[in-house]
Scaffold this motif. Structure first.
Motif, PDB file in Angstrom:
ATOM      1  N   MET A 202     -31.574   9.681 -26.235  1.00  0.00           N
ATOM      2  CA  MET A 202     -32.298  10.941 -26.024  1.00  0.00           C
ATOM      3  C   MET A 202     -33.772  10.671 -25.757  1.00  0.00           C
ATOM      4  N   ALA A 203     -34.300   9.594 -26.340  1.00  0.00           N
ATOM      5  CA  ALA A 203     -35.716   9.258 -26.129  1.00  0.00           C
ATOM      6  C   ALA A 203     -35.990   8.942 -24.667  1.00  0.00           C
ATOM      7  N   GLU A 204     -35.025   8.305 -24.021  1.00  0.00           N
ATOM      8  CA  GLU A 204     -35.216   7.930 -22.614  1.00  0.00           C
ATOM      9  C   GLU A 204     -35.481   9.132 -21.725  1.00  0.00           C
ATOM     10  N   GLN A 205     -34.839  10.256 -22.087  1.00  0.00           N
ATOM     11  CA  GLN A 205     -34.993  11.450 -21.255  1.00  0.00           C
ATOM     12  C   GLN A 205     -36.004  12.445 -21.825  1.00  0.00           C
ATOM     13  N   TYR A 206     -36.711  12.001 -22.868  1.00  0.00           N
ATOM     14  CA  TYR A 206     -37.624  12.923 -23.537  1.00  0.00           C
ATOM     15  C   TYR A 206     -39.050  12.655 -23.078  1.00  0.00           C
ATOM     16  N   ALA A 207     -39.710  13.705 -22.635  1.00  0.00           N
ATOM     17  CA  ALA A 207     -41.041  13.515 -22.061  1.00  0.00           C
ATOM     18  C   ALA A 207     -42.157  13.984 -22.980  1.00  0.00           C
ATOM     19  N   GLY A 208     -41.831  14.763 -24.015  1.00  0.00           N
ATOM     20  CA  GLY A 208     -42.879  15.381 -24.843  1.00  0.00           C
ATOM     21  C   GLY A 208     -43.489  14.420 -25.840  1.00  0.00           C
ATOM     22  N   SER A 210     -43.914  12.792 -29.389  1.00  0.00           N
ATOM     23  CA  SER A 210     -43.014  12.543 -30.514  1.00  0.00           C
ATOM     24  C   SER A 210     -43.314  11.198 -31.130  1.00  0.00           C
ATOM     25  N   LYS A 213     -40.340   8.963 -30.454  1.00  0.00           N
ATOM     26  CA  LYS A 213     -40.412   8.436 -29.082  1.00  0.00           C
ATOM     27  C   LYS A 213     -41.375   7.250 -29.007  1.00  0.00           C
ATOM     28  N   LEU A 237     -38.493  15.348 -31.098  1.00  0.00           N
ATOM     29  CA  LEU A 237     -37.359  14.547 -30.623  1.00  0.00           C
ATOM     30  C   LEU A 237     -36.383  14.276 -31.766  1.00  0.00           C
ATOM     31  N   LYS A 240     -34.167  17.140 -32.386  1.00  0.00           N
ATOM     32  CA  LYS A 240     -33.090  17.235 -31.384  1.00  0.00           C
ATOM     33  C   LYS A 240     -31.988  16.223 -31.657  1.00  0.00           C
ATOM     34  N   ARG A 244     -28.087  17.011 -32.581  1.00  0.00           N
ATOM     35  CA  ARG A 244     -26.924  16.547 -31.819  1.00  0.00           C
ATOM     36  C   ARG A 244     -25.910  15.850 -32.728  1.00  0.00           C
TER      37      ARG A 244
END
Lengths: 323, 323
Positions: A202-208, A210, A213, A237, A240, A244
């Protein structure tokens, strides 16, 4: 006389725990020894025998003072034969004969089951299970295991795999490859390593922004505990990721409950130390995925015995000799 | 003397079936009556009592010739109290007392369980279950029901909902709304109406040549049988529909098996008349979604008793009085 005692043994890859208990489930003595896995684990059973005999001497007790010994073991357990096969973390390559050897060495009747089943018995008897007739136990640790008690009896199934809730398919499409060879198992997302894997992806697709991250980008070592702790602090992150994981755990718990309608589903193991947050989030998804009569009568709970569940449940195996 | 008999009753919304059986499970007499649901179903129990007493006279038998009577019923059954609540297809509005009234009317001990559980007992005893200790039964009909036998005993759970495999969530996101109020239940796709619903939805997005598509466009009445028959003929849309249904059924069967590792999962009910194709396709997905030990030891089978399962399994309920 009705005050004969039980011995419980929790055989693990690093430590072997022992307890002497009453039939009512009160722990009277506890001790532990290192598990010596050298020489293909050939010292493990002799060490257990010696330790029991030594402690019986210390406590001035005799074999006839005991109803029996129960043990929880890793690997594939044949409960009727009293044998264990493929317990790789004990260095046992072939089949080992704990029942034969421990009965011969101590003179006390001996029963065995796998570690997750025995922990389920312990939580049901003296933990969160209130001794209910129908209890499902799920342990979230290095792997995800489980044990199921229905009509007051442990379920094994035709080949001993009943209760393997870690291998319920929760992600039928695009799921991670599990060590079992199948994709999408609960274990691939809800074990300690599974949580970390979900976090990395999920970190790979997370831009905010965190902290999680940043740690991952910096190559820091992370753990499921770090992820859940960061989620508790509100790291977006981590929140999220936890959501999940809880979604898949809640789905699995719900479907086990739709199938069995137990009184309690008890969640234990190291990952469950996230506690109330984990319980609340799992319960929310559980309610989303259960039909009304199950939603209203099955309750999700956290385990209460921690590492004690194994040794207590193991002792309860010996109650079968109480006639 | 060991030749006392059993009476089995399968109470349905249109017909009530009876059988007199031996303890070994051989059917000696069979008959049926219409189920009279007039006047809030108040004639149903008296008609059952009259029919039993009448046939005992015909066969020159007495209450003492019987171990007991067992009955499968729709609705929510309290097996301990011997009562039924909310059997709407019998027009029973409140709680009805079959055990009290049938024992009083016949002088024979009486036991009751819900119709899916009783059918599971029948298939396990005399059908595809080979009398194995661990058997799961799933019935695909107007709804999807089920019954689970583990360690040789029927499972009920804390509130009677064990075995409700129709409400396992197979489509956690975007699933159809079920009559139970939840989304994504197996029943919404694998029941007779579920199959038709899947066909309608897939037809809307299907552009190719298909007899099924044409029938739906023309507003023809279709059924799950028509869909599966067209799939057998190679109709491309029908093949896709059947594959999707079998995917969800296989996923549900796999996860029940990952949880319980039964010897057999038996599939019955009208939808299962698609036979070998249905079995093969379900088994393929079952294998995709089970981990090795379950894949190798649990077998999916088709039911063999058809409508007889209910009355045979009902009779077996009476065996509990055999002491």
């Amino acid at each position: 006389m009705n005050d004969k005692k039980l011995i419980g043994i929790d055989l693990g890859g690093t430590t072997t725990k022992f307890a002497i208990m009453t039939e009512q489930g009160d722990v009277q003595q506890r001790w532990s020894i290192d598990t010596d896995i050298m020489d293909e684990g050939s010292h493990i059973i002799p060490n257990i025998v010696d330790s029991i005999n030594h402690h019986l001497q210390i406590f001035d007790m005799e074999p006839k003072d005991f109803i029996g010994i129960g043990m929880g073991s890793p690997g594939s357990v044949d409960i009727d034969a009293g044998t264990v096969t493929g317990a790789f973390n004990l260095n046992w390559k072939g089949t080992v004969y704990p029942k034969r050897d421990i009965e011969a060495g101590t003179g006390i009747p001996f029963a065995i089951d796998n570690d997750a089943n025995v922990a389920a018995l312990g939580e049901r008897w003296k933990g969160a299970g209130d001794n209910a007739q129908d209890v499902v136990f799920i342990t979230l640790g290095t792997g995800v295991g489980g044990g199921i008690i229905m009509n007051g009896e442990l379920l094994h199934g035709v080949a001993g795999s009943a209760g393997e809730i870690g291998h319920v398919t929760v992600q039928p499409q695009g799921g991670y490859l599990c060590t079992c060879g199948k994709h999408g198992c609960l274990e691939t997302v809800a074990s300690a390593t599974g949580v970390v894997r979900v976090a990395r992806d999920m970190a790979e697709q997370y831009a905010g922004d965190s902290k999680l991250k940043k740690m991952l980008d910096d190559g820091d070592e992370i753990s499921s505990k770090i992820v859940f702790d960061l989620a508790a602090e509100g790291d977006p992150l981590a929140v999220k990721v936890m959501d999940r994981v809880m979604y898949y755990l809640g789905l699995a718990v719900a479907n086990v409950s739709n199938t069995l309608n137990p009184k309690y589903v008890i969640i234990g193991g190291g990952v469950s130390n996230a506690g109330k947050t984990l319980l609340d989030q799992t319960t929310n998804y559980f309610k989303q995925f259960t039909f009304p009569n199950v939603k209203n009568t099955t309750t999700v709970r956290l385990a209460t015995l921690g590492n004690e569940a194994g040794v207590i449940g193991a002792a309860s195996l010996a109650l079968q000799y109480n006639n």
